[in-house]
Design a protein around this motif. Structure first.
Motif, mmCIF file in Angstrom:
data_model
loop_
_atom_site.group_PDB
_atom_site.id
_atom_site.type_symbol
_atom_site.label_atom_id
_atom_site.label_comp_id
_atom_site.label_asym_id
_atom_site.label_seq_id
_atom_site.Cartn_x
_atom_site.Cartn_y
_atom_site.Cartn_z
ATOM 1 N N UNK A 289 1.436 40.573 69.177
ATOM 2 C CA UNK A 289 2.893 39.701 69.387
ATOM 3 C C UNK A 289 3.889 40.569 68.619
ATOM 4 N N UNK A 290 3.432 41.203 67.656
ATOM 5 C CA UNK A 290 4.693 41.956 66.966
ATOM 6 C C UNK A 290 4.899 43.247 67.903
ATOM 7 N N UNK A 291 3.929 43.934 68.462
ATOM 8 C CA UNK A 291 4.403 44.975 69.432
ATOM 9 C C UNK A 291 5.049 44.608 70.625
ATOM 10 N N UNK A 292 4.649 43.253 71.108
ATOM 11 C CA UNK A 292 5.509 42.702 72.328
ATOM 12 C C UNK A 292 7.280 42.544 71.938
ATOM 13 N N UNK A 293 7.122 41.979 70.355
ATOM 14 C CA UNK A 293 8.446 41.871 70.032
ATOM 15 C C UNK A 293 9.232 42.968 69.565
ATOM 16 N N UNK A 294 8.643 44.032 69.260
ATOM 17 C CA UNK A 294 9.183 45.440 69.072
ATOM 18 C C UNK A 294 9.603 45.897 70.230
ATOM 19 N N UNK A 295 8.956 45.978 71.408
ATOM 20 C CA UNK A 295 9.314 46.221 72.428
ATOM 21 C C UNK A 295 10.459 45.558 73.100
ATOM 22 N N UNK A 296 10.451 44.390 73.215
ATOM 23 C CA UNK A 296 11.508 43.615 73.776
ATOM 24 C C UNK A 296 12.823 43.802 72.708
ATOM 25 N N UNK A 297 12.741 44.043 71.621
ATOM 26 C CA UNK A 297 13.956 44.333 70.870
ATOM 27 C C UNK A 297 14.348 45.723 71.197
ATOM 28 N N UNK A 298 13.663 46.478 71.351
ATOM 29 C CA UNK A 298 14.133 47.760 71.917
ATOM 30 C C UNK A 298 14.829 48.016 73.220
ATOM 31 N N UNK A 299 14.299 47.021 73.866
ATOM 32 C CA UNK A 299 15.132 47.121 75.321
ATOM 33 C C UNK A 299 16.444 46.328 75.409
ATOM 34 N N UNK A 300 16.422 45.221 74.215
ATOM 35 C CA UNK A 300 17.453 44.600 74.320
ATOM 36 C C UNK A 300 18.528 45.495 73.510
ATOM 37 N N UNK A 301 18.219 46.212 72.491
ATOM 38 C CA UNK A 301 19.048 46.968 71.742
ATOM 39 C C UNK A 301 19.778 48.372 72.846
ATOM 40 N N UNK A 345 7.179 51.912 69.504
ATOM 41 C CA UNK A 345 7.228 50.873 70.726
ATOM 42 C C UNK A 345 8.579 50.637 70.871
ATOM 43 N N UNK A 346 9.206 50.141 69.963
ATOM 44 C CA UNK A 346 10.583 49.824 69.975
ATOM 45 C C UNK A 346 11.536 51.024 70.461
ATOM 46 N N UNK A 347 11.255 52.235 69.915
ATOM 47 C CA UNK A 347 12.198 53.625 70.414
ATOM 48 C C UNK A 347 11.825 53.719 71.889
ATOM 49 N N UNK A 348 10.441 53.657 72.208
ATOM 50 C CA UNK A 348 10.117 53.766 73.667
ATOM 51 C C UNK A 348 10.728 52.801 74.697
ATOM 52 N N UNK A 349 10.997 51.566 74.303
ATOM 53 C CA UNK A 349 11.546 50.670 75.051
ATOM 54 C C UNK A 349 13.169 50.768 74.848
#
Length: 450
Positions: A289-301, A345-349
């Protein structure tokens, strides 16, 4: 309350001259499209079509990755060229994709209730293809409605951000409706949404259908990057892949590296977080769940950054994004752990989102209208392919190498090699252009004699 929300939304989408040129209408149409797609995804989430879980065997996940390529088998060779031929009737083409999806949703609603896979699967596939066709059409149309005070990256980011907001609102509403009734009602609501989108598509400004006689605002070639794009018609199905020019070519390569990174990280980290060898302070489900949240936040940012950027040099943006992703992967390879996994994950998204916005701006600026839709279609196909290949590589790496240090080190090395190659080619092209400019400026023999 509803009227106030509507006025606020209209002010946001029509800001910066977007209402005057028609960009605001296009952004709102994209939001309607995203809302409809979200309703379809939520409605089909519990059916046999999308019933794949990360806990299932790697073979099933690999099969799902290959299935995601199916719509692109039609988008690149068929849909893109067809949209190019319809550039004088783009409003009809855009409205047609909406209307057709509305009818398909109505058919899927009955198929879901009666558990009819013979109707559901072809209709869902058709909806996926038409969704990609709409995306290609919207990207090709954007330069026609671009205000003078906005860059293409900013305009694309506004459209993506509004689409994310609309999908974020529609998805939970659809899930709530399904919990109270059934998936069929969510698909019926999606039918209404797409029919409204068809009306909005027809009501786009008339100059959307008008072919360009000269480059419009925001389409001036980047003198620091390349000469003006050639707008000659060429033959051959893959002409846009072979004749996109150096600027678009290097942007496609850089974005492909970012897409492959995103695909790799999603699958590799998702499986790695569930293994017993990877010790972290939370349960595997919470970690996922944390991984999905990080990826989602990265795409939004990434989308928000694109909306705030005022620069008109998207090539620099996509190369800088690739450099940042490379450095992050290298650092996380050294200090690998749960925090490092979330950071990469955040940076990748973020890189995938910002790279896509920049690439769209480059294609919109550099490619003539006669082949712009085909170029977008080929570009999307290439990047979906590398995303799938990256995902398959991550899936394989999770089986043979549970050491995140090694996996991310390999990823960082591959990204660094891609970045060095692109920077070298860019520098060599600039040097060649400077030599050519000096040669043209040298006096001839006749000038010297005179």
């Amino acid at each position: 309350m509803t009227r106030s929300i509507g006025r606020t939304t209209r002010r946001a989408t029509h800001a910066g001259g977007a209402g005057r040129t028609g960009l605001g209408n296009l952004i709102e149409l994209g939001a309607v499209n995203s809302a409809g797609d979200a309703l379809i995804a939520v409605a089909l989430a519990g059916t046999m079509f999308f019933n794949l879980d990360v806990k299932q065997a790697q073979g099933q996940v690999a099969l799902y990755l290959l299935v995601t390529m199916a719509p692109f088998a039609l988008v690149a060779p068929l849909i893109g060229p067809a949209l190019d031929h319809m550039r004088h009737a783009r409003r009809i083409a855009i409205a047609g994709t909406m209307l057709a999806r509305g009818l398909l949703c109505w058919g899927m609603a009955g198929a879901v209730l009666h558990k009819d896979p013979l109707t559901l699967l072809p209709a869902a596939f058709g909806a996926l293809v038409l969704s990609k066709a709409f995306g290609v059409s919207r990207s090709a149309v954007t330069p026609r409605v671009l205000p003078e005070d906005l860059s293409l990256v900013t305009a694309n980011a506004r459209a993506s951000f509004c689409g994310l907001v609309a999908a974020s609102i529609a998805a939970p509403l659809g899930a709530g409706l399904i919990a109270v009734t059934n998936a069929g009602w969510a698909l019926r609501i999606a039918t209404v949404v797409f029919l409204a989108g068809a009306v909005l598509g027809i009501r786009l400004p008339a100059h959307v259908d008008t072919p360009e006689a000269e480059p419009g605002p925001g389409q001036e070639p980047d003198r620091d990057d390349a000469p003006p794009p050639a707008r000659t018609e060429t033959s051959g199905r893959w002409r846009t892949l072979l004749r996109v020019g150096p600027v678009v070519g290097e942007a496609i390569r850089a974005n492909a590296a970012l897409r492959a990174l995103s695909g790799f990280l999603i699958l590799y980290l998702a499986f790695l977080l569930r293994t017993k060898e990877f010790v972290h302070p939370v349960s595997p489900n919470i970690a996922l769940g944390m991984l999905a949240a990080a990826a989602g936040a990265g795409g939004l940012v990434g989308t928000a950054m694109g909306a705030l950027l005022k620069a008109r040099a998207p090539v620099g943006i996509v190369l800088s994004t690739l450099a940042f992703a490379t450095a992050t992967a290298a650092v996380c390879a050294v200090f690998f752990g749960l925090v490092a996994a979330l950071a990469v994950a955040f940076v990748g998204a973020l890189g995938q989102s910002l790279g896509k916005l920049s690439l769209d701006a480059i294609v919109q600026r550099e490619i003539g209208e006669e082949v712009r839709s085909s170029t977008f279609a080929v570009s999307e196909t290439i990047h979906q392919l590398v995303w799938v290949l990256g995902g398959l590589a991550g899936l394989g790496m999770s089986i043979i190498a549970s050491n995140g240090h090694i996996a991310l080190a390999i990823v960082a090395a591959a990204l660094a090699a891609t970045l060095i190659m692109l920077v070298y080619r860019r520098a060599a092209r600039r040097a060649a252009r400077r030599r050519g400019d000096r040669t043209e400026g040298e006096p001839t023999v006749a000038d010297t004699a005179a």
